[in-house]
Design a protein around this motif. Sequence first.
Motif, PDB file in Angstrom:
ATOM      1  N   GLU A 133      39.739  19.085   0.158  1.00 44.94           N
ATOM      2  CA  GLU A 133      38.899  18.319  -0.761  1.00 44.94           C
ATOM      3  C   GLU A 133      37.728  17.665  -0.053  1.00 44.94           C
ATOM      4  O   GLU A 133      36.613  17.610  -0.561  1.00 44.94           O
ATOM      5  N   GLU A 134      37.981  17.169   1.155  1.00 47.50           N
ATOM      6  CA  GLU A 134      36.908  16.545   1.930  1.00 47.50           C
ATOM      7  C   GLU A 134      35.855  17.574   2.330  1.00 47.50           C
ATOM      8  O   GLU A 134      34.652  17.286   2.328  1.00 47.50           O
TER       9      GLU A 134
ATOM     10  N   MET B 138      33.552  18.345  -0.626  1.00 44.84           N
ATOM     11  CA  MET B 138      32.616  17.255  -0.860  1.00 44.84           C
ATOM     12  C   MET B 138      31.489  17.264   0.177  1.00 44.84           C
ATOM     13  O   MET B 138      30.315  17.075  -0.164  1.00 44.84           O
TER      14      MET B 138
ATOM     15  N   GLU C 200      29.050  20.207  -0.543  1.00 47.33           N
ATOM     16  CA  GLU C 200      28.188  20.015  -1.705  1.00 47.33           C
ATOM     17  C   GLU C 200      27.036  19.069  -1.408  1.00 47.33           C
ATOM     18  O   GLU C 200      25.968  19.179  -2.007  1.00 47.33           O
ATOM     19  N   LEU C 201      27.232  18.145  -0.481  1.00 48.61           N
ATOM     20  CA  LEU C 201      26.219  17.126  -0.225  1.00 48.61           C
ATOM     21  C   LEU C 201      25.301  17.434   0.954  1.00 48.61           C
ATOM     22  O   LEU C 201      24.290  16.758   1.114  1.00 48.61           O
TER      23      LEU C 201
END
Length: 156
Positions: free
Chosen positions: A36-37, A40, A43-44
């Motif tokens: 999950e990290e 994230m 995506e950024l």
Amino acid sequence: MLNKRTTEVYALGQHISMSADKARRVIDQIRGRSYEETLMILELMPYRACYPIFKLVYSAAANATYNRSLGSNESNLVISKAEVNKGTIMKRLKHRARGRSFTIQKPTCHITIVMKDISLDKYIDTDSITWSQKKKKDTTMSYYDMYSNGGTWDKK
């Protein structure tokens, strides 16, 4: 010697049209992080290499839940190994003045993402532990005084 279930799945992307150095810049940020990290972070980040790496991470997670039938939850997945290798270089010609031409080199790379399910990794194989890991070194510090032993300046 314990029999362990295989807890690693991988996704391999070949002939991705970007430099291996540009892909390594992103891979170094996500190595060792949770699933999950990683999503994230990818995506950024503002790099062009993030999108193919995002697809590979997503594909490796899909392999963990479907192909290997591990029944693993995505929250237990960790990127254990991520590597980028150089691929073939496509060579193209650019036409220049006076009938000349220059070569344009378009590099490619191969990206491998290996994910590990940490919930299934319960047993440790005793044969995989090396002899240096079994023997603990004595790490006590001893004071060495360089002025008390005479040295080269005390000689006549």
